[in-house]
Design a protein around this motif. Structure first.
Motif, short mmCIF file in Angstrom:
data_model
loop_
_atom_site.label_atom_id
_atom_site.label_comp_id
_atom_site.label_asym_id
_atom_site.label_seq_id
_atom_site.Cartn_x
_atom_site.Cartn_y
_atom_site.Cartn_z
N VAL A 189 14.50 102.20 10.40
CA VAL A 189 13.13 102.61 10.71
C VAL A 189 12.39 101.43 11.33
CG1 VAL A 189 10.99 103.52 9.72
CG2 VAL A 189 13.18 104.19 8.73
N GLY A 190 11.97 101.59 12.59
CA GLY A 190 11.20 100.52 13.23
C GLY A 190 9.73 100.67 12.88
N ILE A 191 9.13 99.60 12.41
CA ILE A 191 7.71 99.68 12.04
C ILE A 191 6.91 98.57 12.70
CG2 ILE A 191 8.22 100.75 9.80
CD1 ILE A 191 7.41 97.99 8.55
N LEU A 192 5.62 98.79 12.77
CA LEU A 192 4.70 97.80 13.33
C LEU A 192 3.54 97.62 12.36
CD1 LEU A 192 4.16 96.13 15.99
CD2 LEU A 192 2.57 97.95 16.59
N GLN A 193 3.37 96.36 11.92
CA GLN A 193 2.23 96.04 11.04
C GLN A 193 1.57 94.79 11.59
OE1 GLN A 193 4.55 95.58 7.42
NE2 GLN A 193 3.49 97.29 6.47
N ASN A 194 0.28 94.83 11.78
CA ASN A 194 -0.44 93.66 12.31
C ASN A 194 0.24 93.06 13.52
OD1 ASN A 194 -2.43 93.71 10.32
ND2 ASN A 194 -1.04 92.74 8.87
N ASP A 195 0.60 93.89 14.47
CA ASP A 195 1.23 93.44 15.71
C ASP A 195 2.62 92.85 15.53
OD1 ASP A 195 -0.71 94.26 17.46
OD2 ASP A 195 -1.83 92.38 17.37
N LYS A 196 3.20 93.00 14.37
CA LYS A 196 4.54 92.46 14.15
C LYS A 196 5.52 93.62 13.95
CE LYS A 196 7.03 88.92 11.73
NZ LYS A 196 8.18 89.71 12.15
N ALA A 197 6.59 93.59 14.74
CA ALA A 197 7.59 94.65 14.65
C ALA A 197 8.71 94.24 13.71
CB ALA A 197 8.17 94.93 16.04
N SER A 198 9.21 95.18 12.95
CA SER A 198 10.40 94.91 12.14
C SER A 198 11.17 96.20 11.95
CB SER A 198 10.02 94.28 10.79
OG SER A 198 9.03 95.04 10.15
N ILE A 199 12.39 96.05 11.45
CA ILE A 199 13.22 97.24 11.23
C ILE A 199 13.66 97.26 9.77
CG2 ILE A 199 15.44 98.32 11.78
CD1 ILE A 199 14.97 97.58 14.68
N LEU A 200 13.34 98.36 9.10
CA LEU A 200 13.73 98.54 7.70
C LEU A 200 14.91 99.50 7.66
CD1 LEU A 200 10.19 99.40 6.22
CD2 LEU A 200 11.18 97.13 6.60
N SER A 201 15.66 99.45 6.59
CA SER A 201 16.71 100.46 6.44
C SER A 201 16.55 101.15 5.09
CB SER A 201 18.09 99.82 6.56
OG SER A 201 18.27 98.89 5.51
N ALA A 202 17.15 102.30 4.96
CA ALA A 202 17.01 103.06 3.72
C ALA A 202 18.24 103.92 3.50
CB ALA A 202 15.76 103.94 3.79
N ASP A 203 18.50 104.23 2.22
CA ASP A 203 19.59 105.15 1.91
C ASP A 203 19.16 106.58 2.21
OD1 ASP A 203 21.16 103.04 0.92
OD2 ASP A 203 20.05 103.10 -0.98
N GLN A 204 17.90 106.86 1.93
CA GLN A 204 17.36 108.19 2.17
C GLN A 204 16.01 108.04 2.89
OE1 GLN A 204 18.75 111.35 0.86
NE2 GLN A 204 20.50 109.97 0.77
N VAL A 205 15.79 108.88 3.86
CA VAL A 205 14.50 108.86 4.56
C VAL A 205 13.91 110.27 4.52
CG1 VAL A 205 13.32 108.57 6.78
CG2 VAL A 205 15.15 106.98 6.13
N ILE A 206 12.69 110.39 4.06
CA ILE A 206 12.00 111.68 4.14
C ILE A 206 10.94 111.57 5.24
CG2 ILE A 206 10.53 113.36 2.94
CD1 ILE A 206 11.87 112.50 0.32
N VAL A 207 11.09 112.39 6.26
CA VAL A 207 10.10 112.40 7.33
C VAL A 207 9.06 113.47 7.00
CG1 VAL A 207 9.71 112.69 9.80
CG2 VAL A 207 11.86 111.69 9.00
N ALA A 208 7.86 113.01 6.73
CA ALA A 208 6.76 113.93 6.42
C ALA A 208 5.67 113.67 7.45
CB ALA A 208 6.27 113.70 5.00
N SER A 209 6.00 113.97 8.69
CA SER A 209 5.16 113.55 9.81
C SER A 209 4.02 114.52 10.10
CB SER A 209 6.02 113.37 11.05
OG SER A 209 6.83 114.51 11.23
N GLY A 210 4.02 115.67 9.42
CA GLY A 210 2.88 116.57 9.55
C GLY A 210 2.84 117.32 10.86
N ALA A 211 1.66 117.83 11.15
CA ALA A 211 1.49 118.70 12.31
C ALA A 211 0.53 118.07 13.29
CB ALA A 211 0.93 120.04 11.86
#
Lengths: 100, 464, 367
Positions: free
Chosen positions: B94-116
């Motif tokens: 999962v690529g994320i951006l916080q305070n202009d800094k990019a990083s990539i996290l990993s996970a065993d399980q990902v729940i996408v609750a991205s809404g409408a």
């Protein structure tokens, strides 16, 4: 176009919106601040120079791009007002290349 | 923040919060990533900070969010607001951006609750300043206490339009008119679905209640409206439409439109999850089972991002996905998952009762989805008009991706979020094929634009 | 379906060959397993580069360069081709020596198109460049075109001359009986006396069935594109010793490449962007153009392409079967060559020989 409802105690910050100092509620988005301070539009497009304003307010349309503290292309609906923040309408691609 | 979690949940609305609340126990490492500064998603926006007076005016459905937020706060889940997710792949990175800094996290399980998101429906003048989506009006009200000060015209189709009119009425806003573009034939078409909808009569009662209140307040409600347009010199000054065979105009600097909502599928698409066209909901959505499993192992979906079923359903679907993640992680066994899921599954099914009726009743007419007015802008970013898209089809570019390559439609900063559906409908209409056959724009990451400088920060991250 | 020639692969190369054959009255069928040009052809960076070509490719590339200048007369469209030149920048003395050696090599082969320019001219041509560079190698006639537009133009022109395209047609099996090729496909049997293999990253399947397998490697190269920007750079930019390749298109957006490889699941045809690589690339771009820091990337993608170990294509007649031909393995720099490939392959097929030297591209060079 929009107004801020008065809901008791006002907790405001001051921002500079297109060169004018205005008081806006703490914690609201820059787009909300612009819309409630008589900004009919907030940018012109790079393609045809047409006027645009915030459209979706939830970060998906990219029509609310403004120049915030000198940085171009900021999503005004997803950026929140801070004391002293400078907010300007963006002309076309704006100063995307002037702050390297 | 760790760089690996057992469970990552993307989205802090009802589905994401409920999933985290049920799963973040017994030492499970679980984090919720949300781009908003406050939790609640779009539906319960500002739920923790809203002045009581405003919350009351927004109605009881909104205030339900308080309980969800409170329960979440009591859980062990880590919560990262202001965190933009810009990428998700099938390896659950999962690529994320916080305070202009990019990083990539990993996970065993990902729940996408991205809404409408609101279904974008292009019509003449929809790019003019002063034309906005109804959801935008609601967000301004919920999160900032900001409402129209010079009147508003509401137009489109769907329950949100009624709700917003009702909320504005209570906030003292002048609603100049409510223009319902639902074809009257829908009402008859929806009749067979009505008996099942009665099982969810509280929704029906609510809807009727809003209508009565609006009528009593003297708000003009026009049904069967067509040929909607916004006009003005650079900005919206008037709203034009046809009603009962007559051309009409209402002076207004503000038009809020609503044409239903569609799942926000950009992340699941970018991950390569299989998506299907839902004919009843008139949208693409990720394929999933009742626990939220997509076709990619370890990627689950919950809430409106999985298909439109509303906020209450999202909460239950979130719990089901949370349980499934715990099961997949080996924390609970199958029978525990099944037992704890019994009620939630029943609720999810219960929440479906009203949907077939609503979906039929508020079905958007084809003429709106695939405009026959060539000058209508379809791609707001690249400013490509309907006629250019139809011409590309006539020139032999006969699927949405080819049309995109040829016209640049969908290649701007919104990455096709606003035009993807309309292009599919136009290409289908022009080529005489179904939208399903036309396909969807291929997902091109990053899901949210990154600056070169932000992306370059990832290099240091990896080097460290 | 019967025809004079069957071409497997409807990308730019297949289309260019079909077009030239059709111009000489040949009946052609083009079959493609998906939508033609879905991978390399339609989504490449569109570079028209003669600069820094392998010596074996130079004669072809020089001719291609001429053809691109007048591409409208060939395909009735300018393919949005522009010719602002292409530059390889030197950042230090070692770079400059490398470039000077390269220029000397090209001159020794009898060509004058690669020129060394000094610092002053470099900054006249690219005033936006960071100040640390000291010179460059330039080909002033290079440029770029829009790949999908070129692909469309080649295909449409070929179709207008009677070439038939069969998309979504997967070839299961290739057989020859009584000097006639017979292809069993997902859309039925196709047969013709002449077969041309232009299957790109999938070409080895057909080379293998002709009994001449080659060490073709499939890779997916990544590109990223930015939002629109004010016009600030004319030539296509590269660097002597760093992975830099970018150009500003007519609409103002930048296309950034540089032979960066994505993760690829070839069997599933799935590519996955390698962000660490793109981050490095972003860093390189910023170090040459610091004013681009705040510029947003709106899209990244990867297209699947076939690479040969020596990075030059396989071109010419099959060594195991008469009346079979190959044109594949362009190793991510075939776009510029596409018009000339059509010309020489059609000469080879119809006249028995090509007007330009193609011996270095012989398929048996790996034996």
């Amino acid at each position: 176009m929009f107004k801020q409802l008065s809901e008791g105690q006002a907790d405001n910050v001051e921002i500079i919106l297109n060169g004018q100092s205005v008081l806006v509620s703490r914690g609201i988005s820059v787009a909300a601040a612009a819309l409630s301070h008589q900004q009919r539009f907030t940018r012109t497009t790079p393609v045809s120079d047409s006027k645009r304003a915030p459209f979706c307010m939830m970060g998906v349309c990219y029509d609310c791009l403004m120049v915030i503290d000198g940085k171009a292309n900021q999503q005004a609906c997803a950026t929140y007002v801070q004391q002293g923040m400078r907010v300007d309408n963006q002309q076309g691609v704006g100063p995307a290349m002037e702050n390297g | 923040m760790k760089n690996h979690y057992q469970l990552l949940i993307i989205g802090g609305g009802p589905a994401g919060l409920a999933a985290a609340t049920i799963a973040a126990k017994d030492g499970i490492s679980c984090a919720v990533l949300d781009e908003q500064p406050t939790l609640g998603g779009q539906i319960y926006r500002a739920i923790e900070s809203i002045p009581e007076q405003r919350a009351k005016k927004l109605g009881s459905e909104y205030r339900r969010g308080k309980n969800i937020a409170e329960a979440f706060r009591l859980s062990d889940a880590e919560y990262y607001p202001n965190t933009k997710v810009w990428s998700l792949n099938n390896q659950r990175e999962v690529g994320i951006l916080q305070n202009d800094k990019a990083s990539i996290l990993s996970a065993d399980q990902v729940i996408v609750a991205s809404g409408a998101m609101e279904r974008p429906v292009p019509f003449p003048g929809w790019t003019l300043p002063g034309v906005m989506q109804a959801g935008a009006g609601q967000i301004l009200y919920k999160s900032a206490g900001i409402v129209p000060d010079n009147g508003v015209v509401l137009a489109g189709s769907g329950p949100l339009l009624l709700l917003l009119a009702w909320q504005y009425l209570h906030a003292g806003v002048e609603v100049k008119a409510l223009l319902d573009v639902t074809p009257l034939s829908n009402h008859i078409g929806a009749l067979p679905k009505f008996p099942r909808a009665l099982l969810a009569h509280h929704y029906l009662t609510k809807g009727i209640g809003y209508q009565i209140a609006l009528k009593r307040a003297g708000i003009p409600m026009l049904f069967g409206v067509s040929d909607l347009r916004a006009d003005g010199d650079g900005v919206c000054q008037s709203v034009g439409f046809k009603h009962s065979g007559k051309q009409k105009t209402i002076e207004s600097e503000l038009l809020l439109t609503h044409f239903g909502v569609i799942p926000h599928i950009w992340l699941t698409q970018s991950a390569g999850c299989k998506h299907q066209w839902d004919d009843s909901q008139q949208c693409w959505r990720p394929e999933h089972d009742e626990w939220g499993n997509t076709d990619i192992s370890g990627i689950l979906v919950a809430g409106d991002g999985a298909g439109i079923n509303g906020a209450r359903s999202a909460e239950h679907a979130g719990r089901l996905a949370g349980l499934e993640a715990l099961f997949a992680l080996g924390v609970i066994n199958q029978s525990e998952r099944d037992n704890r899921g019994v009620k939630e599954r029943k609720w999810v099914r219960g929440e479906r009762h009203i949907r077939p009726f609503l979906e039929k009743y508020y079905q958007i007419p084809k003429k709106l989805l695939a405009t026959d007015i060539d000058e209508t802008i379809i791609c707001r970013c690249e400013e490509i008009a309907a006629g250019e898209i139809r011409q590309a089809v006539r020139d032999g570019h006969d699927n949405t991706n080819q049309v995109k390559f040829f016209t640049r439609c969908g290649m701007g900063p919104c990455q096709g979020r606003q035009c993807s559906n309309a292009v599919a409908h136009l290409v289908a209409d022009e080529s005489g094929k179904s939208v399903k056959e036309m396909g969807h724009f291929r997902g091109r990451p990053p899901v949210a634009p990154l600056t070169l400088e932000q992306l370059a920060t990832l290099k240091q991250e990896v080097a460290e | 379906m019967n025809s004079d020639v069957i071409i497997i692969g409807g990308g730019l190369m297949g289309s260019s060959i079909a077009l030239q054959l059709a111009m000489r009255g040949c009946q052609c069928i083009v079959i493609d397993k998906a939508s033609p040009g879905r991978h390399s052809s339609g989504v490449s960076a569109g570079g028209l580069r003669l600069l820094n070509r392998d010596p074996a490719e130079i004669p072809l590339s020089v001719e291609a360069s001429k053809m691109w200048r007048d591409i409208t007369s060939l395909v009735d469209s300018d393919c949005d081709a522009r010719f602002p030149g292409q530059i390889r920048v030197a950042e230090n003395k070692a770079d400059m020596e490398k470039l000077e050696q390269r220029a000397a090599l090209v001159r020794s082969l009898g060509y004058e198109h690669e020129e060394i320019i000094g610092k002053q001219e470099l900054y006249q041509l690219v005033p936006a460049l960071a100040p640390h560079c000291i010179g460059a190698l330039i080909n002033r006639t290079d440029g770029y075109a829009r790949p999908y537009h070129a692909l469309t133009a080649f295909r449409r022109k070929a179709e207008s001359l009677g070439v038939k395209y069969y998309p979504s047609t997967e070839v299961y099996n290739v057989e020859k009986e009584a000097e006639i090729w017979s292809l069993k496909t997902s859309q039925g049997i196709f047969s013709s006396p002449i077969l041309v293999n232009c299957a790109g990253a999938w070409a080895n399947k057909f080379a293998t069935s002709l009994g001449e397998a080659v060490p073709l490697e499939q890779k997916a190269l990544m590109l990223m594109v930015t939002e629109r920007l004010p016009h600030f750079v004319d030539p296509v930019m590269g660097a002597a010793s760093r992975k830099l390749s970018f150009k500003q298109m007519q609409n103002g957006s930048l296309i950034i490449g540089g032979a960066l490889v994505a993760k690829l699941d070839f069997a599933k045809e799935k590519t996955d962007i390698d962000w660490a690589q793109l981050a490095k690339s972003a860093d390189t771009v910023i170090s040459f153009f610091p004013q681009l820091k705040q510029v947003r990337i709106v899209r990244a993608w990867a297209g699947i392409e076939g690479f040969m170990p020596d990075n030059i294509p396989v071109l010419g007649q099959s060594q195991t079967h008469q009346n079979a031909y190959h044109a594949f393995g362009f190793s991510a720099h075939g776009f510029q060559l596409s018009p000339v490939i059509g010309k020489i392959m059609s000469q080879l097929i119809l006249d028995g020989q090509a007007e330009l030297p193609i011996e270095p591209f012989n398929i048996n060079r790996f034996n």
